[in-house]
Motif scaffolding. Structure first.
Motif, PDB file in Angstrom:
ATOM      1  N   ARG A  30       0.867  -1.188   0.000  1.00  0.00           N
ATOM      2  CA  ARG A  30       0.000   0.000   0.000  1.00  0.00           C
ATOM      3  C   ARG A  30       0.902   1.236   0.000  1.00  0.00           C
ATOM      4  NH1 ARG A  30       0.367   2.277   4.813  1.00  0.00           N
ATOM      5  NH2 ARG A  30       1.037   0.973   6.547  1.00  0.00           N
ATOM      6  N   THR A  31       0.296   2.378  -0.368  1.00  0.00           N
ATOM      7  CA  THR A  31       1.065   3.617  -0.478  1.00  0.00           C
ATOM      8  C   THR A  31       1.439   4.144   0.910  1.00  0.00           C
ATOM      9  OG1 THR A  31      -0.169   4.140  -2.480  1.00  0.00           O
ATOM     10  CG2 THR A  31       0.996   5.964  -1.413  1.00  0.00           C
ATOM     11  N   PRO A  32       2.729   4.377   1.149  1.00  0.00           N
ATOM     12  CA  PRO A  32       3.116   4.939   2.452  1.00  0.00           C
ATOM     13  C   PRO A  32       2.685   6.395   2.561  1.00  0.00           C
ATOM     14  CG  PRO A  32       5.023   4.805   1.007  1.00  0.00           C
ATOM     15  CD  PRO A  32       3.888   4.163   0.269  1.00  0.00           C
ATOM     16  N   VAL A  33       2.434   6.820   3.790  1.00  0.00           N
ATOM     17  CA  VAL A  33       1.958   8.185   4.030  1.00  0.00           C
ATOM     18  C   VAL A  33       2.689   8.808   5.220  1.00  0.00           C
ATOM     19  CG1 VAL A  33      -0.037   7.160   5.244  1.00  0.00           C
ATOM     20  CG2 VAL A  33      -0.076   9.584   4.660  1.00  0.00           C
ATOM     21  N   TRP A  34       3.160  10.036   5.030  1.00  0.00           N
ATOM     22  CA  TRP A  34       3.604  10.878   6.150  1.00  0.00           C
ATOM     23  C   TRP A  34       3.300  12.317   5.748  1.00  0.00           C
ATOM     24  CZ3 TRP A  34       7.716  14.572   6.280  1.00  0.00           C
ATOM     25  CH2 TRP A  34       8.508  14.640   5.118  1.00  0.00           C
ATOM     26  N   PHE A  35       3.473  13.257   6.676  1.00  0.00           N
ATOM     27  CA  PHE A  35       3.106  14.650   6.408  1.00  0.00           C
ATOM     28  C   PHE A  35       4.251  15.585   6.778  1.00  0.00           C
ATOM     29  CE2 PHE A  35      -0.771  12.372   7.560  1.00  0.00           C
ATOM     30  CZ  PHE A  35      -1.574  12.619   6.459  1.00  0.00           C
ATOM     31  N   MET A  36       4.551  16.515   5.891  1.00  0.00           N
ATOM     32  CA  MET A  36       5.460  17.583   6.275  1.00  0.00           C
ATOM     33  C   MET A  36       4.822  18.344   7.433  1.00  0.00           C
ATOM     34  SD  MET A  36       6.928  18.837   2.606  1.00  0.00           S
ATOM     35  CE  MET A  36       5.443  18.644   1.631  1.00  0.00           C
ATOM     36  N   ARG A  37       5.636  18.692   8.423  1.00  0.00           N
ATOM     37  CA  ARG A  37       5.165  19.347   9.656  1.00  0.00           C
ATOM     38  C   ARG A  37       4.159  18.493  10.414  1.00  0.00           C
ATOM     39  NH1 ARG A  37       6.083  25.041  10.359  1.00  0.00           N
ATOM     40  NH2 ARG A  37       7.963  25.491   9.196  1.00  0.00           N
ATOM     41  N   GLN A  38       4.397  17.159  10.420  1.00  0.00           N
ATOM     42  CA  GLN A  38       3.447  16.284  11.107  1.00  0.00           C
ATOM     43  C   GLN A  38       3.561  16.377  12.623  1.00  0.00           C
ATOM     44  OE1 GLN A  38       4.303  12.442   9.435  1.00  0.00           O
ATOM     45  NE2 GLN A  38       5.959  11.970  10.835  1.00  0.00           N
ATOM     46  N   PRO A  72       3.460  12.150  16.320  1.00  0.00           N
ATOM     47  CA  PRO A  72       2.488  11.843  15.258  1.00  0.00           C
ATOM     48  C   PRO A  72       2.380  10.358  14.896  1.00  0.00           C
ATOM     49  CG  PRO A  72       4.389  13.030  14.383  1.00  0.00           C
ATOM     50  CD  PRO A  72       4.563  12.981  15.856  1.00  0.00           C
ATOM     51  N   LEU A  73       3.230   9.510  15.472  1.00  0.00           N
ATOM     52  CA  LEU A  73       3.159   8.082  15.121  1.00  0.00           C
ATOM     53  C   LEU A  73       1.812   7.484  15.516  1.00  0.00           C
ATOM     54  CD1 LEU A  73       6.737   6.747  15.929  1.00  0.00           C
ATOM     55  CD2 LEU A  73       5.812   7.652  13.792  1.00  0.00           C
ATOM     56  N   ARG A  74       1.150   8.080  16.510  1.00  0.00           N
ATOM     57  CA  ARG A  74      -0.167   7.558  16.911  1.00  0.00           C
ATOM     58  C   ARG A  74      -1.203   7.712  15.803  1.00  0.00           C
ATOM     59  NH1 ARG A  74      -4.127  11.567  18.563  1.00  0.00           N
ATOM     60  NH2 ARG A  74      -3.187  13.536  19.211  1.00  0.00           N
ATOM     61  N   LEU A  75      -0.910   8.550  14.804  1.00  0.00           N
ATOM     62  CA  LEU A  75      -1.839   8.723  13.689  1.00  0.00           C
ATOM     63  C   LEU A  75      -1.669   7.644  12.627  1.00  0.00           C
ATOM     64  CD1 LEU A  75      -1.464  12.600  13.332  1.00  0.00           C
ATOM     65  CD2 LEU A  75      -3.225  11.326  14.567  1.00  0.00           C
ATOM     66  N   GLY A  76      -0.639   6.826  12.754  1.00  0.00           N
ATOM     67  CA  GLY A  76      -0.450   5.729  11.813  1.00  0.00           C
ATOM     68  C   GLY A  76       0.422   6.066  10.613  1.00  0.00           C
ATOM     69  N   VAL A  77       1.202   7.134  10.693  1.00  0.00           N
ATOM     70  CA  VAL A  77       2.070   7.494   9.569  1.00  0.00           C
ATOM     71  C   VAL A  77       3.197   6.469   9.404  1.00  0.00           C
ATOM     72  CG1 VAL A  77       1.573   9.960   9.572  1.00  0.00           C
ATOM     73  CG2 VAL A  77       3.375   9.069  11.069  1.00  0.00           C
ATOM     74  N   ASP A  78       3.734   6.389   8.191  1.00  0.00           N
ATOM     75  CA  ASP A  78       4.734   5.374   7.842  1.00  0.00           C
ATOM     76  C   ASP A  78       6.178   5.873   7.927  1.00  0.00           C
ATOM     77  OD1 ASP A  78       2.966   3.145   7.089  1.00  0.00           O
ATOM     78  OD2 ASP A  78       2.266   4.553   5.553  1.00  0.00           O
ATOM     79  N   ALA A  79       6.367   7.112   8.353  1.00  0.00           N
ATOM     80  CA  ALA A  79       7.723   7.631   8.550  1.00  0.00           C
ATOM     81  C   ALA A  79       7.655   8.724   9.600  1.00  0.00           C
ATOM     82  CB  ALA A  79       8.293   8.196   7.247  1.00  0.00           C
ATOM     83  N   ALA A  80       8.771   8.956  10.276  1.00  0.00           N
ATOM     84  CA  ALA A  80       8.879  10.058  11.232  1.00  0.00           C
ATOM     85  C   ALA A  80       9.882  11.053  10.677  1.00  0.00           C
ATOM     86  CB  ALA A  80       9.347   9.540  12.594  1.00  0.00           C
ATOM     87  N   ILE A  81       9.592  12.348  10.832  1.00  0.00           N
ATOM     88  CA  ILE A  81      10.590  13.356  10.447  1.00  0.00           C
ATOM     89  C   ILE A  81      11.147  13.952  11.720  1.00  0.00           C
ATOM     90  CG2 ILE A  81       8.768  15.122  10.067  1.00  0.00           C
ATOM     91  CD1 ILE A  81      10.828  16.245   7.858  1.00  0.00           C
ATOM     92  N   VAL A 347      -5.828   6.503   3.113  1.00  0.00           N
ATOM     93  CA  VAL A 347      -4.702   6.119   2.245  1.00  0.00           C
ATOM     94  C   VAL A 347      -4.332   4.658   2.493  1.00  0.00           C
ATOM     95  CG1 VAL A 347      -2.270   6.538   1.679  1.00  0.00           C
ATOM     96  CG2 VAL A 347      -3.831   8.477   2.023  1.00  0.00           C
ATOM     97  N   ARG A 348      -4.310   4.272   3.762  1.00  0.00           N
ATOM     98  CA  ARG A 348      -3.955   2.882   4.087  1.00  0.00           C
ATOM     99  C   ARG A 348      -4.939   1.903   3.457  1.00  0.00           C
ATOM    100  NH1 ARG A 348      -0.442   3.059   9.182  1.00  0.00           N
ATOM    101  NH2 ARG A 348      -0.448   0.808   9.104  1.00  0.00           N
TER     102      ARG A 348
END
Ligand code: CP3
Length: 353
Positions: A30-38, A72-81, A347-348
Motif C-alpha cells: 500500500r502507499t506509504p503516508v507521512w506529512f510535512m510538519r506532522q 504523530p506516530l499515533r496517527l499511523g504514519v509510515d515515517a517520522a521526520i 490512504v492505508r
C-alpha cells in the motif's frame, strides 16, 4: 566526511519499511503516508510539551526533540521526520536568530555586506549541532518506522539570512543575487557546504532518508534557478546520494521548475499542491519517485472533503510504484487532528493492493 555507507534498507532497524521501498520505486502493499510538519502545534500533546519552552529549547534537548518526533506516530504514519528546524545551522555559522511570537523567524543581523558573508563559519555539524545527531541516534534505537532527516536548501536559507525573516517578494535576496553575483556565489557555496555536511552527518547518525527543503525557490524563473541555484543544489545532492539513502528534493510553487529541480537531483521529487501529480510525474520522469501532493488546506474543512482530496491524489498516482503520499506543503497549525487521522486511514485502506 566518513566513508560510503550501506543502503538504509540494509542497516535500518525499522519494522515498517514501506516508505523506503516506495522511495526506491519498489512495489509496495500500500502507499506509504507521512506529512510535512506532522509534529507541531496542531497536536495537543505538542502544545502541552511546548508550554513554558521555546521551539529552540526543544530542538536543543535531544530527549524532547525525540519525544516530539514520535508524537504523530499515533496517527499511523509510515515515517517520522526529525523534530528540528531548517534554520538551526545558521546560529553556529554566526547568524543568530529567534522565533518571535506571531512573526516567525527573526535573524538578528541580516546579511547586507560581503564582510558578513566572509565571516560566516563553515561548521562541523557533529560538533556544532551535536544535539541534533544525539536526537537521531536516540530515535534510531527503537523507532518503528524510518526516520527522515532534513535540511533547508541554500536559496531558502539565504533568503532568511538576507531578508532577516519571512518575505513576500525576496527583493533583498534577488538584489544580491542579480546585483552582486560573486557575493551571492560566495554565500551559496558556504551554505551548500554546510548543508552537505549536515545531511551527511544526519545519515551517519542513522537517518534512513533525508529531505532537502527548498521551500521558497518557486519564486525564481527557470533561467534564474538554473543560473543561481541549481549548481549548488546539484553539488549537495550528488554527494549525499552517494550514501545510498533516499533523498527527497522539495519546493513550493515549483510548477515551472520541476525539470530543473529533477536535474539538480533527488531520489524522490516533492510536488507542491498546485501541480497535478500525474502531470508532475510525467515531467519528472518514470525513473524518479514522487512525493505529495494534497493541499494542506483541504484538511481544514471536513473529514469528507479531506478524504476526497486524498483520493484524488491516489487516483493521480494510479498505484504506480514510487509514490509517497504527503501534502504539497506542511500541515497548518489550525488543522483538526481527526482529519489527519482520517486521511491516513483512507490512504492505508484505499491504496491496498
Ligand atoms: O514535523 C516536521 O515537519 C518536523 C519539524 C520541522 C519544523 N520546521 C519545526 C517547526 C520542519 C521540517 C521544519 C522546516 C522548516 N522550517 C521550513 C521548511 C518547510 C516549509 O514549511 O516550507 C521552513 C521554511 C522553516 C522556517 C520556520 N520555522 C518558519 C517560517 C517558522 C515559523 C512559522 C510558524 O509556523 O510559526 C518556523 C517555526 C517552526 N518550526 C515551528 C515548528 C513546529 C512552529 C511551532 C512552534 O513555534 O512551536
Amino acid at each position: 566526511m566518513g566513508g560510503e555507507r550501506a543502503p538504509a534498507l540494509l542497516r535500518s532497524n525499522a519494522v515498517n519499511d514501506l516508505f523506503l521501498r516506495a522511495c526506491r520505486r519498489e512495489p509496495v502493499e500500500r502507499t506509504p503516508v507521512w506529512f510535512m510538519r506532522q509534529a507541531g502545534r496542531y497536536m495537543p500533546e505538542y502544545r502541552k510539551l511546548r508550554e513554558g519552552r521555546t521551539l529552540l529549547e526543544i530542538c536543543a534537548a535531544p530527549e524532547l526533540a525525540a519525544e516530539v518526533t514520535r508524537q504523530p506516530l499515533r496517527l499511523g504514519v509510515d515515517a517520522a521526520i526529525l523534530f528540528a528546524d531548517i534554520l538551526l545551522p545558521l546560529a553556529p555559522m554566526g547568524a543568530s536568530f529567534e522565533f518571535a511570537k506571531g512573526e516567525g523567524p527573526v535573524i538578528h543581523e541580516p546579511i547586507a555586506s560581503r564582510g558578513q558573508i566572509d565571516r560566516l563559519r563553515v561548521i562541523d555539524p557533529d560538533e556544532s549541532l551535536a544535539h541534533v545527531m544525539a536526537a537521531v541516534r536516540m530515535l534510531k534505537r527503537d523507532l518503528p518506522v524510518p526516520l527522515i532527516g532534513f535540511a533547508g536548501a541554500p536559496f531558502t536559507l539565504a533568503s532568511y539570512l538576507v531578508e532577516g525573516g519571512k518575505s513576500a517578494n525576496f527583493a533583498k535576496t534577488k538584489k544580491l543575487m542579480f546585483g552582486a553575483p560573486d557575493d551571492w556565489r560566495a554565500l551559496m557555496e558556504k551554505l551548500a557546504e554546510v548543508v552537505r555536511r549536515y545531511l551527511r552527518a544526519q545519515i551517519a547518525a542513522g537517518a534512513d532518508a533525508v529531505q532537502l527543503f527548498d521551500s521558497w525557490v518557486g519564486d525564481l524563473s527557470p533561467a534564474d534557478y538554473v543560473e543561481y541555484v541549481q549548481p549548488h543544489v546539484r553539488g549537495i545532492l550528488s554527494d549525499v546520494q552517494k550514501t545510498g539513502v533516499p533523498v527527497i528534493h522539495f519546493g513550493v510553487g515549483t510548477a515551472t521548475l520541476l525539470e530543473a529541480m529533477r536535474d539538480a537531483g533527488g531520489t524522490v521529487i516533492g510536488v507542491d499542491f498546485c501541480t497535478p501529480l500525474g502531470e508532475a510525474w510525467r515531467r519528472v520522469g518514470a525513473d524518479r519517485a514522487v512525493q505529495g501532493n494534497m493541499d494542506p488546506c483541504a484538511l481544514l474543512a471536513t473529514r469528507e472533503v479531506a478524504v476526497k482530496h486524498a483520493q484524488r491524489v491516489l487516483d493521480a498516482a494510479g498505484g504506480r510504484p514510487g509514490h509517497v503520499f504527503n501534502l504539497g506543503h506542511g500541515i497548518l497549525p489550525e488543522t483538526p487532528v481527526d482529519h489527519v487521522r482520517a486521511v491516513v486511514e483512507h490512504v492505508r485502506e484505499a491504496s491496498a493492493r
